[in-house]
Design a protein around this motif. Structure first.
Motif, short mmCIF file in Angstrom:
data_model
loop_
_atom_site.label_atom_id
_atom_site.label_comp_id
_atom_site.label_asym_id
_atom_site.label_seq_id
_atom_site.Cartn_x
_atom_site.Cartn_y
_atom_site.Cartn_z
N LEU A 18 3.76 -34.32 21.03
CA LEU A 18 4.13 -34.84 20.10
C LEU A 18 3.87 -36.54 20.12
O LEU A 18 3.69 -36.79 18.30
CB LEU A 18 5.77 -34.07 19.69
CG LEU A 18 5.63 -32.80 19.68
CD1 LEU A 18 7.03 -32.45 18.89
CD2 LEU A 18 4.69 -32.27 18.76
N SER A 19 4.47 -37.20 20.45
CA SER A 19 3.79 -38.47 20.18
C SER A 19 2.62 -39.09 20.43
O SER A 19 2.45 -40.02 19.75
CB SER A 19 4.99 -39.22 21.06
OG SER A 19 4.71 -38.74 22.71
N ARG A 20 1.88 -38.64 21.07
CA ARG A 20 0.49 -38.69 21.14
C ARG A 20 -0.19 -38.64 20.67
O ARG A 20 0.38 -37.84 19.35
CB ARG A 20 0.10 -38.45 22.78
CG ARG A 20 1.14 -39.12 23.80
CD ARG A 20 0.82 -40.50 24.30
NE ARG A 20 1.07 -40.63 25.69
CZ ARG A 20 0.59 -40.64 26.77
NH1 ARG A 20 -0.77 -41.07 26.68
NH2 ARG A 20 0.68 -41.12 27.68
N ASP A 21 -1.57 -39.00 20.53
CA ASP A 21 -2.47 -38.67 18.99
C ASP A 21 -2.96 -37.20 19.19
O ASP A 21 -3.25 -36.81 20.62
CB ASP A 21 -3.17 -39.97 18.85
CG ASP A 21 -4.62 -39.73 18.09
OD1 ASP A 21 -5.42 -38.95 18.19
OD2 ASP A 21 -3.98 -40.61 16.90
N LEU A 22 -3.31 -36.23 18.05
CA LEU A 22 -4.45 -35.55 18.23
C LEU A 22 -5.46 -35.16 19.36
O LEU A 22 -5.46 -34.31 20.56
CB LEU A 22 -5.12 -34.64 17.36
CG LEU A 22 -5.42 -33.90 17.19
CD1 LEU A 22 -5.46 -32.39 15.86
CD2 LEU A 22 -7.19 -33.53 17.30
N GLY A 23 -5.59 -36.93 19.24
CA GLY A 23 -6.84 -37.05 20.58
C GLY A 23 -6.86 -36.86 22.07
O GLY A 23 -7.11 -36.21 23.06
N TRP A 24 -5.42 -37.08 22.38
CA TRP A 24 -5.19 -37.16 23.30
C TRP A 24 -4.79 -35.37 23.69
O TRP A 24 -4.86 -35.56 25.48
CB TRP A 24 -3.52 -38.22 22.88
CG TRP A 24 -2.88 -37.85 25.24
CD1 TRP A 24 -3.68 -38.95 25.62
CD2 TRP A 24 -1.46 -37.28 25.67
NE1 TRP A 24 -2.98 -39.29 26.90
CE2 TRP A 24 -1.68 -37.34 26.64
CE3 TRP A 24 -1.41 -35.85 24.78
CZ2 TRP A 24 -0.90 -37.10 27.44
CZ3 TRP A 24 -0.33 -35.25 25.95
CH2 TRP A 24 -0.39 -35.50 27.22
N CYS A 25 -4.78 -35.18 23.34
CA CYS A 25 -3.83 -33.96 23.68
C CYS A 25 -5.83 -33.24 23.93
O CYS A 25 -5.44 -32.37 25.07
CB CYS A 25 -3.48 -32.56 22.50
SG CYS A 25 -1.68 -33.49 22.23
#
Length: 473
Positions: A351-358
């Motif tokens: 939730l704290s990272r960007d969508l791109g990280w996921c």
């Protein structure tokens, strides 16, 4: 939502129109874990055929009989020998063919509710039947359900015998022969059993066989969310632009560190390397459209579940191993050739990272699943033979099944392409997602989403998710 149960009109056994020449087919290390899973239940909704009913049913039976001759395992039964090895006996024992009436329902009734209509679960045989029972029950059942203005063709097939690739090859071949095609289907199934997936390990099962590993009676909400081609392209660009920016930042930090250290060896070589060959998306495995959609779902469901930030979440994706091993399996190898690839991350990171990280985490997991990893999965199972633990025991898992690459709408029984693809109650639990291609064939994707009622309501109001997803109405 009231359920209008179909009325059974007839039931019979359909046999292959030719005698099988296949011997027993040994279940593989991808087949055996599925013995505790429900039968696959998938089917297609069509407009009303322009045929008298008796002619339609006769035509479907004839086509099914011809199709079974091309897919002999589907007309067989499971057998276990004295050593504990499980086989498919291609003995032409036949399949169930069911004709049912639900003319109180119209197509618009079935497709209009926000939640998937309850009646779809009545359009399949073998409701919640465990695949192990294929020792005594047919491996396949086909149910034809009449509607007021259409029909539904629903198939239930043993999950220890087929995966999605094999299932849709069968379904489309069935349609091909039903519409009167005289040429042989191009996608001929391959039944060889000579790959690394065939093992001497024995799966020991309890008396009476295994049971499913999740609570099939738990309350669930089921909805279908659609993603347009434009929404998917936006998500993919967002995921890959994040990676490009991250790579550039990492490269810049490394160059800065090297330039500040006048004693660093190879500084000039490193600088020149970055000038000539900068890190870019094109030189790594690009994050795919589907991985980008999965990342969006991972974030939204995690947020909707209101998990503690330290809670470990799991996103499982089924990967096709046919092309990942050497020698490669044929594209239409018949059987299960899939492995479940998990990706782990804390709820806080998701939730704290960007969508791109996921999306990057999912991409790394899939990219890492090469031949060596496939073999590692096989060896791990051989060391501890077991059934596949479907479910969401910790409340923080998502399991993605099926694939938008499956040719679900590439079937025409003689009266046009399907209006919709739907599934029954099989293998459904909180966090089970199934991916379908969109009907228009333009690159759209539909997700069949199963969640607890409270999580579904939170997902439906999640601003990031609904920005890209559209509920089926």
């Amino acid at each position: 939502m009231p359920s209008l149960a179909p009325t059974l009109l007839s039931k019979c056994t359909v046999f292959p129109d030719q005698t099988s020449t296949l011997g027993n087919l040994k279940l593989s290390v991808s087949d055996l874990p599925m013995l505790s899973c429900h039968y696959i239940q998938k089917g297609c909704l069509f407009t009303q055929p322009n045929l008298p009913l008796h002619a339609l049913i006769s035509q479907l039976k004839t086509a099914l009989s011809r199709t079974l001759s091309l897919f002999p395992p589907l007309a067989g039964r499971l057998v276990t020998d004295s050593h504990g090895y499980v086989y498919i006996a291609c003995n032409d024992a036949g399949v169930d063919f069911i004709h049912a009436n639900a003319t109180a329902l119209r197509i618009c009734d079935l497709l209009s509710p926000l939640d998937v209509h309850e009646s779809f679960k009545e359009f399949f045989a073998f409701d919640r039947k465990v695949s192990y029972t294929g020792h005594s029950s047919p491996i396949l059942a086909v149910q034809i359900t009449e509607l007021a203005d259409g029909i539904f063709i629903g198939c239930a097939v043993n999950h220890a015998v087929t995966d999605g690739t094999s299932f849709w090859n069968f379904f489309n071949t069935f349609a091909h022969l039903c519409r009167g095609a005289t040429n042989s289907p191009r996608n001929v199934p391959d039944f060889r059993r000579d790959s690394i997936l065939i093992s001497d390990a024995v799966l020991r099962l309890p008396p009476g066989g295994p049971q499913v590993t999740f609570d099939a009676a738990a309350p669930l909400r089921e909805r279908i969310f659609s993603f347009s081609r434009e929404a998917i392209q936006t998500l993919k660009a967002k995921a890959n632009n994040w990676r490009l920016a991250e790579n550039e930042n990492n490269a810049g930090e490394l160059m800065k560190k090297q330039s500040n250290d006048e004693h660093a060896k190879g500084n000039r070589i490193l600088e020149n390397w970055f000038k000539v060959k900068p890190l870019s998306v094109t030189e790594t495995t690009e994050i795919s459209s589907f991985q980008s959609v999965c990342a969006l779902l991972w974030r939204a469901v995690t947020r909707a579940r209101k998990l503690a930030s330290s809670k470990t979440t799991t996103f499982r994706m089924a990967v096709n191993c046919r092309h990942r091993i050497e020698p490669k399996l044929e594209r239409y190898y018949f059987g299960n050739a899939i492995q479940s690839v998990p990706t782990y991350a804390s709820a806080g990171d998701v939730l704290s990272r960007d969508l791109g990280w996921c999306a990057e985490q999912l991409n790394k997991s899939v990219k890492a699943h090469d031949e060596a990893m496939v073999r590692r999965f096989v060896e791990d199972w051989e060391g501890n033979p077991r059934c596949f633990p479907l479910g969401n025991p910790d409340g923080a898992s998502i399991t993605m099944g099926s694939s938008p690459r499956f040719p679900m709408y590439d079937n025409n029984f003689g009266w046009g392409r399907p209006l919709a693809v739907r599934s029954g109650q099989a293998n459904k639990f909180d966090g089970k997602i199934s991916a379908f291609p969109g009907r228009d064939g333009s690159g759209t994707v539909d997700l069949e989403v199963l969640l607890s009622p409270q999580t579904m309501e939170a997902l439906h109001s999640d601003s990031e998710f609904i920005k890209y997803a559209t509920s089926h109405l």
